[in-house]
Design a protein around this motif. Structure first.
Motif, short mmCIF file in Angstrom:
data_model
loop_
_atom_site.label_atom_id
_atom_site.label_comp_id
_atom_site.label_asym_id
_atom_site.label_seq_id
_atom_site.Cartn_x
_atom_site.Cartn_y
_atom_site.Cartn_z
N SER A 1 0.90 -1.06 0.08
CA SER A 1 0.06 -0.12 0.17
C SER A 1 0.98 1.17 0.10
O SER A 1 0.33 2.26 0.62
CB SER A 1 -0.96 -0.05 1.27
OG SER A 1 -1.98 -0.88 1.03
N PHE A 2 1.93 1.30 -0.71
CA PHE A 2 2.68 2.46 -0.81
C PHE A 2 2.56 2.78 -2.29
O PHE A 2 2.84 2.10 -3.34
CB PHE A 2 4.29 2.07 -0.53
CG PHE A 2 4.55 2.06 1.11
CD1 PHE A 2 4.74 3.05 1.46
CD2 PHE A 2 4.88 0.88 1.40
CE1 PHE A 2 5.01 3.05 3.23
CE2 PHE A 2 4.95 0.72 2.73
CZ PHE A 2 5.37 1.70 3.48
N PHE A 3 2.11 4.02 -2.52
CA PHE A 3 1.61 4.39 -3.61
C PHE A 3 2.66 5.80 -4.32
O PHE A 3 3.26 6.63 -3.21
CB PHE A 3 0.41 5.22 -3.75
CG PHE A 3 -0.86 4.13 -3.51
CD1 PHE A 3 -1.46 3.85 -4.73
CD2 PHE A 3 -0.92 3.74 -2.37
CE1 PHE A 3 -2.28 2.62 -4.36
CE2 PHE A 3 -1.99 2.81 -2.25
CZ PHE A 3 -2.50 2.14 -3.51
N VAL A 4 3.09 5.75 -5.43
CA VAL A 4 4.02 6.86 -6.11
C VAL A 4 3.01 7.34 -7.21
O VAL A 4 2.14 6.74 -7.86
CB VAL A 4 5.13 6.56 -6.65
CG1 VAL A 4 6.06 5.82 -5.63
CG2 VAL A 4 4.94 5.17 -7.68
N GLN A 5 3.22 8.84 -7.34
CA GLN A 5 2.55 9.29 -8.51
C GLN A 5 3.22 9.16 -10.05
O GLN A 5 4.56 9.04 -9.91
CB GLN A 5 2.57 10.85 -8.21
CG GLN A 5 1.49 11.64 -8.89
CD GLN A 5 1.33 12.98 -8.54
OE1 GLN A 5 1.86 13.55 -7.69
NE2 GLN A 5 0.29 13.58 -8.80
N ALA A 6 2.60 8.74 -10.70
CA ALA A 6 3.05 8.46 -12.20
C ALA A 6 2.25 9.48 -13.05
O ALA A 6 1.31 9.74 -13.09
CB ALA A 6 2.87 7.09 -12.50
N GLU A 7 3.12 9.66 -14.19
CA GLU A 7 2.54 10.40 -15.21
C GLU A 7 2.59 9.61 -16.55
O GLU A 7 3.71 9.03 -16.83
CB GLU A 7 3.17 11.71 -15.45
CG GLU A 7 2.41 12.60 -16.44
CD GLU A 7 3.22 13.83 -16.54
OE1 GLU A 7 3.24 14.60 -17.62
OE2 GLU A 7 3.60 14.48 -15.65
N VAL A 8 1.58 9.42 -17.22
CA VAL A 8 1.83 8.82 -18.49
C VAL A 8 1.43 9.48 -19.64
O VAL A 8 0.36 10.54 -19.61
CB VAL A 8 0.75 7.44 -18.71
CG1 VAL A 8 0.48 6.83 -19.99
CG2 VAL A 8 0.40 6.85 -17.61
N GLU A 9 2.35 9.77 -20.41
CA GLU A 9 2.48 10.95 -21.47
C GLU A 9 1.80 10.55 -22.78
O GLU A 9 1.05 11.28 -23.52
CB GLU A 9 3.84 11.47 -21.81
CG GLU A 9 4.38 12.04 -20.62
CD GLU A 9 6.09 12.60 -20.89
OE1 GLU A 9 6.57 12.32 -22.15
OE2 GLU A 9 6.71 13.00 -19.91
N ASP A 10 1.80 9.11 -23.10
CA ASP A 10 1.40 8.74 -24.43
C ASP A 10 0.69 7.28 -24.11
O ASP A 10 1.21 6.27 -23.77
CB ASP A 10 2.23 8.50 -25.51
CG ASP A 10 1.72 7.99 -26.71
OD1 ASP A 10 0.49 8.03 -26.84
OD2 ASP A 10 2.51 7.26 -27.57
N ALA A 11 -0.81 7.28 -23.83
CA ALA A 11 -1.34 6.19 -23.49
C ALA A 11 -2.18 5.70 -24.65
O ALA A 11 -3.20 4.85 -24.68
CB ALA A 11 -2.62 6.49 -22.49
N SER A 12 -1.88 5.87 -25.79
CA SER A 12 -2.35 5.48 -27.28
C SER A 12 -2.01 3.92 -27.72
O SER A 12 -2.73 3.55 -28.40
CB SER A 12 -1.81 6.42 -28.17
OG SER A 12 -0.35 6.08 -28.77
N LYS A 13 -1.03 3.35 -26.90
CA LYS A 13 -0.76 1.85 -27.04
C LYS A 13 -0.65 1.06 -25.87
O LYS A 13 -0.56 1.80 -24.63
CB LYS A 13 0.77 2.03 -27.65
CG LYS A 13 0.52 2.61 -29.17
CD LYS A 13 1.89 1.95 -30.05
CE LYS A 13 1.62 2.57 -31.29
NZ LYS A 13 2.74 2.88 -32.02
N ILE A 14 -0.99 0.09 -25.84
CA ILE A 14 -1.05 -0.83 -24.62
C ILE A 14 -0.43 -2.21 -24.95
O ILE A 14 -0.37 -2.77 -26.10
CB ILE A 14 -2.53 -1.12 -24.33
CG1 ILE A 14 -2.70 -1.46 -22.91
CG2 ILE A 14 -3.31 -1.84 -25.22
CD1 ILE A 14 -3.90 -1.65 -22.31
N LEU A 15 0.08 -2.85 -23.83
CA LEU A 15 0.85 -4.13 -24.01
C LEU A 15 -0.32 -5.11 -23.20
O LEU A 15 -0.83 -4.86 -22.17
CB LEU A 15 2.11 -4.28 -23.19
CG LEU A 15 3.26 -3.47 -23.48
CD1 LEU A 15 4.59 -3.79 -22.77
CD2 LEU A 15 3.61 -4.10 -25.05
#
Length: 146
Positions: free
Chosen positions: A70-84
């Motif tokens: 339950s430790f969270f870090v802030q993340a920024e996704v710049e390009d979410a146009s593709k997914i694995l």
């Protein structure tokens, strides 16, 4: 009661407990796994649709990621146009969101068919158990003089 009948009843009861109930447990475990997989794909489909609807696939977004305990870090996704997407055997393939939706729809349909087949197998196994129990009941009601 006739010893032969008692022996047969014991064999039937052993078959129910050792074989049929074990098979039933395995089938229910598989069914639970498939239901979990289906729920994950439906949730993923919802996330992708939300990304497309909010145009976050092009502009990116901020999120919090659980890194464990339950430790969270802030993340920024710049390009979410593709997914694995995991395609099996620990292999991942990169898809656009539209391509991913097509693959996810196919996987959902496949999982739904597998779930339906597993439910039928569970029903058949339950029916076999009930049928054998009815047979045991009939054997126990046979008078010993017959």
């Amino acid at each position: 009661m006739n010893p032969e009948i008692q022996e047969k009843i014991g064999q039937f009861e052993a078959f129910i407990n050792n074989v049929l109930r074990a098979d039933l447990g395995k089938l229910e475990e598989k069914l639970n796994t498939k239901n979990t997989d289906l729920a994950e794909f439906i949730q993923l489909k919802g996330v992708i649709k939300t990304l497309k609807d909010t145009k976050a696939d092009k502009s990116g977004f901020k999120t919090k990621v659980d890194i464990g305990c339950s430790f969270f870090v802030q993340a920024e996704v710049e390009d979410a146009s593709k997914i694995l997407l995991h395609v099996g055997l620990n292999h991942y393939v990169q898809f656009t969101l539209d391509e991913a939706l097509v693959v996810i729809d196919v996987r959902i349909k496949l999982l739904e068919r597998q779930i339906e087949n597993l439910r039928k197998q569970v029903s058949m196994t339950n029916a076999h158990i009930k049928l054998i129990l009815l047979g045991i009941g009939e054997l126990q009601e046979i008078p010993s003089g017959s």
